[in-house]
Motif scaffolding. Structure first.
Motif, mmCIF file in Angstrom:
data_model
loop_
_atom_site.group_PDB
_atom_site.id
_atom_site.type_symbol
_atom_site.label_atom_id
_atom_site.label_comp_id
_atom_site.label_asym_id
_atom_site.label_seq_id
_atom_site.Cartn_x
_atom_site.Cartn_y
_atom_site.Cartn_z
ATOM 1 N N GLU A 221 0.854 -1.177 0.000
ATOM 2 C CA GLU A 221 0.000 0.000 0.000
ATOM 3 C C GLU A 221 0.895 1.232 0.000
ATOM 4 N N LYS A 222 0.304 2.410 -0.202
ATOM 5 C CA LYS A 222 1.073 3.631 -0.429
ATOM 6 C C LYS A 222 2.047 3.937 0.703
ATOM 7 N N PHE A 223 1.555 3.930 1.952
ATOM 8 C CA PHE A 223 2.409 4.275 3.082
ATOM 9 C C PHE A 223 3.612 3.342 3.161
ATOM 10 N N GLY A 224 3.370 2.043 3.038
ATOM 11 C CA GLY A 224 4.450 1.069 3.127
ATOM 12 C C GLY A 224 5.487 1.261 2.042
ATOM 13 N N ARG A 225 5.025 1.502 0.810
ATOM 14 C CA ARG A 225 5.968 1.679 -0.293
ATOM 15 C C ARG A 225 6.804 2.955 -0.122
ATOM 16 N N ILE B 171 9.717 -2.606 9.329
ATOM 17 C CA ILE B 171 8.342 -2.988 9.001
ATOM 18 C C ILE B 171 7.461 -1.736 9.090
ATOM 19 N N PRO B 172 7.246 -1.019 8.000
ATOM 20 C CA PRO B 172 6.439 0.218 8.026
ATOM 21 C C PRO B 172 4.939 -0.064 7.950
ATOM 22 N N ASP B 173 4.371 -0.475 9.068
ATOM 23 C CA ASP B 173 2.952 -0.807 9.126
ATOM 24 C C ASP B 173 2.435 -0.428 10.498
ATOM 25 N N THR B 174 1.164 -0.641 10.747
ATOM 26 C CA THR B 174 0.593 -0.326 12.053
ATOM 27 C C THR B 174 1.095 -1.319 13.095
ATOM 28 N N TRP B 175 0.926 -0.957 14.372
ATOM 29 C CA TRP B 175 1.343 -1.844 15.444
ATOM 30 C C TRP B 175 0.492 -3.120 15.453
#
Length: 686
Positions: free
Chosen positions: A421-425, A494-498
């Motif tokens: 998804e955008k945030f992760g990329r 890991i750029p995602d939510t907790w």
């Protein structure tokens, strides 16, 4: 012991010493040798009594060349009376100095000190010793002497004070100011501190603007409210007050020093400020907060308002007229209300939503009012020129993680596991680029479908190369219980939510990748603020940055304010409002037609404040960066960590893995031994 008036240095000498010794004084007093005069009568023909009389006569006539010769010959006599030795030595020391024989003067001053334990208590001895060592340029010895004299509690304060002042003129760097700071700290009476304050302020008046600016650059972090640094700030503010653009900021700086600084003679400084107030008036600063006060995000908006209210109250008590206007971004006419504010509302804080900021951007309001967004990025506007940021950025978050992994732990091989998804990329790309700038390599990168949980285990296995490791074990004839080799990277981003991260990280342990440091975004630490019943045992190497830590010094001061005013317990959003109003108040008002250079110049001054959040700083181009704290999960929340703690935890994890591998190897060796024993027994029976 009797001394005639010539024995004492004149007030002119002392004045010269003080002026040249003041901060960053250049060079010593100009000293020249006296012309040599040949005595008309040989001293060998004189009796000791006559020689004493002639020496004293030359001394009284200030014929220092002759008095130096006569006192030298006199002190060489074996029949010199005991009571003549000390005064003759004193006068010889001064005569040698006056004649330009500085090494001889030093020797005689040292002899004077040996003969009398009262020498170092004498202003005459102290002044000539200072001048002598300065003349021969023995600065290390002079510096040591002045420091010892300043610290000697048995000497009169006048002697110690003069030594400290002279010491402050020894170096053209922060050591000069540090000497004054120490002198002020050991001053025994308030009257002594008052004299130092006025002495410094009088000295600063003769300095040029360039000198004042240079000296302000030497103020250490957190020193703005300490002597003598606060006086440098005060003097700079006095001078800036002449520019009406700077008057609100200057007023704030001076008022803050008077109220919260170390100064003893508050009346002296209050009179200076009052004189400026009568000339320019008490400044009025208007700050607009554009926030959601209703709707989905109203909770955050109201918290910011509470923090802003606490700051406004503190500033009002200090005498600063600060107006804070809150405009609800959920109201249909909010842009119109913002545009119709009185002209002294020249600074905007917010919004906190990208959608609202886009509307502000499209309306062009940023061109009229200095705008600080509470977002990671000021929309499509150029940061530092069209708008500014009062919030952490993705780069701040990644920088904090890389500082730990690469700089502190020495991990130079990293991996990235990001959601599709955008945030992760976006975060993955920034992490890749910033790691490369530090010389680190990304040796593993995989993405996963953010909502397709069943596929996550396979993706993690691929990242840590579990299938290849298992195949290698099989090729070597090892069983399924054989340990898998370690990964070729030491940390994974890991750029995602907790919530997602908690579900992902256990897959690494399943594939025996249990010596990795897991790095996350600020989303993790924000979620951990309210997390409960976290399975923290396997998350001790999980690290996330954040701007709010309740146990920090700044947060502690905010707690005191909130408790005193009955405003409840602070958190990140409250601290954001509190810090911003304090910061914006220091900026002052901006006149029509302000430029980015003007704003950035104000920011350079205003940022020297105590933050309750992690400190934010701006470079000369107006780009903000926040030095974030690092946290790891606990059962009910989070705790702040540092590199040493993570390093220790990582070493323990590696130790546990090594012990597990060793146990497996020992078990295999035991099995092999039993097989060999069985084979040998079988051969024996046959």
């Amino acid at each position: 012991m009797n001394r005639d008036k010539g024995m004492h240095p004149s007030n002119h000498i002392i004045a010269v010493v003080l002026l040249t010794a003041f901060i960053f004084a250049g060079g010593c007093v100009s000293l020249q040798k006296q012309p040599v005069k040949v005595p008309t009568v040989s001293t060998e023909m004189m009796t000791t009594q006559t020689l004493t009389s002639e020496a004293d006569k030359a001394w009284r006539m200030r014929d220092y060349v002759t008095s130096e010769l006569y006192y030298t010959r006199l002190l060489a006599r074996t029949d010199i009376p005991e009571n003549v030795i000390l005064p003759a030595t004193e006068r010889l020391a001064v005569s040698s100095f006056k004649s330009g024989h500085y090494h001889e003067a030093e020797a005689r001053l040292e002899e004077w000190k040996r003969l009398s334990d009262k020498a170092i208590s004498s202003p005459v001895w102290q002044e000539y010793y200072f001048e002598t060592l300065s003349a021969i340029k023995d600065y290390p010895k002079l510096r040591e002497h002045l420091a010892q004299t300043m610290e000697d509690p048995f000497l009169p304060w006048a002697i110690r004070s003069t030594a400290g002042k002279n010491l402050s003129g020894m170096n053209q760097d922060e050591n000069s100011l540090a000497a004054l700071e120490r002198l002020y700290a050991i001053a025994p009476e308030d009257a002594n501190k008052t004299e130092l304050e006025q002495w410094v302020m009088n000295g600063l008046k003769s300095k040029s603007k360039a000198e004042i600016d240079a000296m302000n650059e030497l103020i250490p972090s957190g020193g703005n409210l300490k002597f003598p640094y606060e006086l440098l700030v005060f003097e700079k503010a006095v001078r800036q007050a002449e520019d009406t653009e700077y008057w609100p900021m200057s007023w704030r700086a001076m008022a803050g020093i008077i109220q919260n600084g170390q100064i003893t003679d508050k009346t002296f400084f209050t009179e200076i400020l009052s004189g400026l107030e009568s000339k320019y008036g008490i400044p009025r600063v208007g700050i607009a907060l554009v926030l959601p006060i209703s709707g989905r995000f109203q909770e955050y908006g109201w918290k910011i308002v509470r923090g802003a209210g606490a700051a406004q109250w503190e500033m009002t008590k200090a005498g600063l007229d600060v107006d804070v206007q809150v405009i609800n971004t959920e109201a249909p006419d909010w842009l119109e209300r913002l545009q119709n504010l009185p002209p002294w509302y020249t600074t905007i804080g917010g919004p906190i939503s990208v959608k609202a900021f886009k509307k502000l951007e499209q309306a062009g309001i940023y061109a009229d009012k200095v705008t600080f967004s509470f977002l990671a990025k000021p929309g499509n506007l150029e940061e530092g020129k069209q708008a500014w940021r009062f919030f952490s950025s993705p780069e701040d978050q990644i920088r904090a993680s890389l500082d730990l992994a690469v700089n502190d732990l020495g991990i130079t091989r990293l991996a990235v596991l990001y959601p599709q998804e955008k945030f992760g990329r976006q975060m993955s790309k920034k992490f890749f680029d910033m790691a490369a700038m530090r010389g680190a390599r990304i040796t593993g990168m995989e993405s996963y479908p953010p909502r397709d949980f069943p596929k996550w285990g396979k993706v993690v296995g691929k990242l840590v190369r579990a299938p290849q490791k298992q195949a290698q074990n099989e090729a070597e004839g090892l069983g399924e219980d054989a340990p898998l080799a370690e990964t070729d990277f030491g940390a994974v981003f890991i750029p995602d939510t907790w919530h997602q991260a908690q579900l992902l990280i256990p897959h690494f342990f399943f594939h025996e990748a249990d010596t990795l440091v897991f790095l996350g975004p600020e989303l993790w630490s924000q979620a951990l603020n309210s997390a409960r019943d976290v399975e923290a045992r396997n998350l001790r190497l999980t690290v996330a940055p954040g701007a709010w830590w309740p146990a920090s010094d700044g947060a502690g001061r905010l707690k005191e304010v909130m408790n005193r005013e009955g405003l409840g317990t602070p958190d990140f959003w409250i601290a954001l409002g509190y810090d911003f109003i304090k910061f914006a108040g220091r900026l002052g008002t901006f006149s029509e037609g302000w430029t980015a250079e003007t704003v950035n110049g104000r920011i350079a001054e205003a940022q020297n404040m105590d933050f309750s959040l992690a400190p934010i700083s701006w470079d000369t181009e107006g780009h903000a960066s926040q030095k974030l704290y690092l946290f790891r999960p606990e059962q009910n929340g989070k705790t702040r960590i540092d590199a040493e703690l993570v390093s220790t935890t990582l070493a323990k994890a590696k130790g546990r893995r090594a012990a597990r591998v060793k146990a497996w190897e020992e078990k295999q060796a035991e099995l092999e031994a039993k097989k060999a024993e069985a084979a040998e027994l079988e051969n024996t029976e046959q």
